[in-house]
Write a protein that holds these residues in place. Structure first.
Motif, PDB file in Angstrom:
ATOM      1  N   CYS A  48       0.845  -1.195   0.000  1.00 26.49           N
ATOM      2  CA  CYS A  48       0.000   0.000   0.000  1.00 26.49           C
ATOM      3  C   CYS A  48       0.877   1.240   0.000  1.00 26.49           C
ATOM      4  O   CYS A  48       1.833   1.336   0.753  1.00 26.49           O
ATOM      5  CB  CYS A  48      -0.905  -0.007   1.241  1.00 26.49           C
ATOM      6  N   CYS A  51      -0.866   6.544   1.239  1.00 26.34           N
ATOM      7  CA  CYS A  51      -0.610   7.714   2.085  1.00 26.34           C
ATOM      8  C   CYS A  51       0.893   7.792   2.320  1.00 26.34           C
ATOM      9  O   CYS A  51       1.622   6.850   2.029  1.00 26.34           O
ATOM     10  CB  CYS A  51      -1.385   7.624   3.396  1.00 26.34           C
ATOM     11  N   CYS A  56       3.520   0.758   2.996  1.00 26.98           N
ATOM     12  CA  CYS A  56       3.469  -0.365   3.931  1.00 26.98           C
ATOM     13  C   CYS A  56       3.280  -1.652   3.138  1.00 26.98           C
ATOM     14  O   CYS A  56       2.644  -1.650   2.092  1.00 26.98           O
ATOM     15  CB  CYS A  56       2.280  -0.203   4.873  1.00 26.98           C
TER      16      CYS A  56
HETATM   17 FE1  SF4 Z   1      -1.515   2.345   3.243  1.00 29.13          FE
HETATM   18 FE2  SF4 Z   1       0.343   2.248   5.138  1.00 29.13          FE
HETATM   19 FE3  SF4 Z   1      -0.814   4.581   4.517  1.00 29.13          FE
HETATM   20 FE4  SF4 Z   1      -2.228   2.682   5.811  1.00 29.13          FE
HETATM   21  S1  SF4 Z   1      -0.426   3.751   6.565  1.00 29.13           S
HETATM   22  S2  SF4 Z   1      -2.890   3.896   4.064  1.00 29.13           S
HETATM   23  S3  SF4 Z   1      -1.378   0.816   4.888  1.00 29.13           S
HETATM   24  S4  SF4 Z   1       0.484   3.342   3.192  1.00 29.13           S
END
Ligand code: SF4
Ligand code: FE2
Length: 627
Positions: A48, A51, A56
């Motif tokens: 992912c 964000c 992650c």
């Molecule tokens: Fe994705 Fe990690 Fe952001 Fe959650 S914290 S939205 S898992 S990148």
């Protein structure tokens, strides 16, 4: 009659890659090697980066991202974003066609070639047709179509084409698509950090976004292309690289939107241009196509198909391509550097698809004529720059009969049956063939090529086995081109069919694999399924019909898959849509959604198993109907 084999395709490609090696050209075959093995997290959909606390990735030691999202949420959000990308893309193509229709005029670049269809759609949409000039009506219908993208209330107009039982399912399950742009935007909203992470919710929205494509944007793309350029009728053409002609100026059209390719064909056929080509030392001008834009002009003009998705580099490698002219989608950025190794001009035309190392000739519907003329002229001027020592066009092509729109299928099948089916103009003759068992069922073969599958093999092998088992194939996109290249759209391919399908092919004078068009034309398949259901009184999900994309690769294909299953048609995939990292997502897509839409996905990377599963499913459906 002999099919061209995949081994022969590959030998031709190898010969072209030798030329490539001489001039230092890169190729997808080499890039695949550099990219293998692929990232395991990406493959399973458990990476992912939506964000900036991340990226992650999920491992046994780190089962949640920083926000606490688990693998199911991450896979689900990725799946929805993937779908939204596809729905946006097809639908934006549809929107461009709406604009082209809006621009049509009696003295303009674009005319209305199928006024009857325009009037039919206007009536369907409750637009007054009486006393209106056809172009006045075209503007009104186009504008109404454009409103479908952003209307604040209500659902898509074309949903009413589905059988009532299907519409009821969509309502009940809250997946009836609203404005197309809203479904795309809502998908991006839902998959934003901190919104949905519940697989059920994410999948439901994926289905709705897909439906906004198939029964919205794509359907408008198809219908209005027919209005503008003509509803396809059976027409003869040829397929594979051998359609390029060494003595001629070769222009290859590639992409999706027929607004460009239609105009290029128009000007390449212009006596003035042909005379100019002769002046420049060529014998004439040959336009051929790659990918869906090729399907569009093949079905309406008989323009030959040079190849499908993974052959796009091959057309340049022939050394005989003066210009490869592209609009949008499925265009390799590789064509820029590759064309620099040859004399080929790589001409981009759309603000939506701009690439390095290309020549940008901006195309728009108001100046389409001038633009097309400039492009054809540029190609002719480039003929003298050929390097003869690099020219090699593989001597390989097959005959194909293409152009089986729903209207055409209904027409050719009229009179095939010998019993009291007297309702011409319906799908009843086809139904009769199916219920009597002469044809066991139908498979809608769609989608791209993907180097993860030996290119074209899955398409061709699946089709061969299906037709041998009396299962008729309707095909679109690069799948259709694979069939055409192999020879499966030659009427003589009837000899490869079981006795029942062979008989139908003879009576109707059709090939066993019917070319239904480009990828947006999968909307045609939806309409055919809807008609079959209405004419039989069955639900779509009861029909012995399945969908299959064995070599798919693009976001668009996932959007398609979502609307095909949501329409009640089981869908078989040969490539996993990055969901294997979540048992919940995988179970939903391959099983759980059946409770909502009466159909689901089957993912099977072993192609032989995939075809057996399809045949099994078709036989199960027959058994359930007692036929
Ligand atoms: Fe994705 Fe990690 Fe952001 Fe959650 S914290 S939205 S898992 S990148
Ligand atoms: Fe396509």
């Amino acid at each position: 009659f002999k099919l061209t084999t995949v081994e022969e395709f590959e030998a031709a490609t190898d010969r072209l890659l030798e030329t490539g090696a001489k001039v230092g050209a890169d190729s997808w075959q080499l890039r695949v090697k550099n990219q293998t093995p692929h990232c395991k997290f990406g493959e399973q959909g458990i990476c992912c980066r939506i964000c900036s606390m991340g990226p992650c990735r999920i491992t046994p030691k780190a089962p949640r991202g920083i926000c606490g999202c688990d693998a199911h949420g991450i896979v689900g959000r990725n799946y929805l974003k993937f779908t939204a990308g596809g729905a946006a893309t097809h639908s934006d193509h549809g929107r461009e066609i709406c604009h082209t229709l809006y621009e049509s005029a009696a003295d303009g670049n674009y005319k209305v070639k199928d006024p009857d269809k325009l009037i039919r759609i206007a009536k369907e949409w409750g637009i007054e047709t009486e006393g209106k000039d056809i172009y006045e009506l075209a503007h009104e219908v186009a504008e109404t179509g454009l409103m479908e993208y952003g209307k604040p209330f209500g659902t898509q107009r074309f949903l009413k084409r589905a059988p009532q039982t299907t519409q009821d399912i969509w309502e009940k399950e809250e997946i009836a698509p609203r404005a197309i742009d809203r479904e795309v935007a809502t998908s991006l909203h839902m998959s934003h950090m901190g919104c949905s992470s519940l697989p059920e919710a994410l999948v439901r929205q994926s289905l709705r976004a897909g439906l906004s494509d198939g029964w919205g944007g794509s359907m408008m793309g198809t219908e209005f292309s027919d209005v503008l350029f003509g509803t396809p009728k059976p027409i003869d053409t040829e397929a594979n690289l051998g359609v390029m002609v060494e003595e001629n100026v070769n222009i290859v059209v590639h992409g999706h939107d027929p607004s460009l390719s239609e105009m290029i064909c128009e000007y390449a056929d212009d006596p003035e241009m042909i005379a100019y080509a002769k002046e420049m030392g060529a014998k004439g001008i040959t336009v051929s196509g790659v990918c869906c834009t090729s399907n569009e002009v093949a079905m309406r003009r008989g323009i030959p198909m040079a190849g499908n998705f993974l052959q796009q580099e091959n057309v340049v490698l022939t050394g005989a391509c003066e210009a490869i002219v592209v609009d949008v989608q499925c265009i390799f950025p590789a064509l820029g550097p590759l064309s620099k190794c040859f004399h080929t001009k790589f001409i981009t035309t759309s603000p939506i698809a701009q690439m390095p190392d290309s020549e940008f000739i901006r195309f728009n519907s108001k100046t389409a004529g001038e633009n097309a003329k400039a492009i054809v002229k540029a190609a002719i001027d480039n003929f003298k720059n050929r390097k003869p020592e690099l020219v090699h066009i593989p001597d390989m092509k097959q005959k194909a009969t293409v152009g089986y729109s729903v209207e055409a299928i209904v027409k050719v099948l009229d009179g095939v049956t010998n019993t009291q089916v007297d309702e011409t103009g319906t799908t009843k003759p086809l139904l009769e063939c199916i219920t009597s068992g002469v044809i066991r069922g139908a498979v809608a073969m769609v989608g791209c090529n993907n180097p993860k599958i030996r290119p074209d093999t899955a398409h061709i092998e699946l089709m061969k086995k299906c037709i041998a088992n009396d299962i008729i194939i309707i095909a679109s996109g690069c799948s259709a081109q694979a069939a055409a290249k192999a020879g499966l759209m030659d009427k003589s391919a009837k000899d490869l069919c079981g006795a029942g399908l062979k008989r139908v092919c003879e009576l109707a004078d059709i090939p066993p694999v019917l070319h239904m068009g480009s990828c947006v034309d999968i909307s045609r398949m939806m309409i055919l399924a809807a008609e079959l259901a209405k004419d039989s009184g069955l639900k779509i999900s009861q029909l012995p019909v399945v969908g299959c994309a064995p070599e798919w690769m693009s976001e668009k294909a996932v959007s398609i898959g979502n609307y095909v299953v949501s329409t009640g048609i089981d869908t078989f995939l040969g490539v996993d849509p990055y969901v294997s990292g979540s048992s919940e997502m995988a179970e939903l897509l391959t099983g759980g959604i059946r409770d909502w839409v009466e159909a689901a996905y089957t993912v099977e990377t072993d192609i032989e198993k995939l075809v057996d599963l399809m045949i099994e499913r078709i036989e199960e459906k027959r058994e359930a109907l007692g036929i």
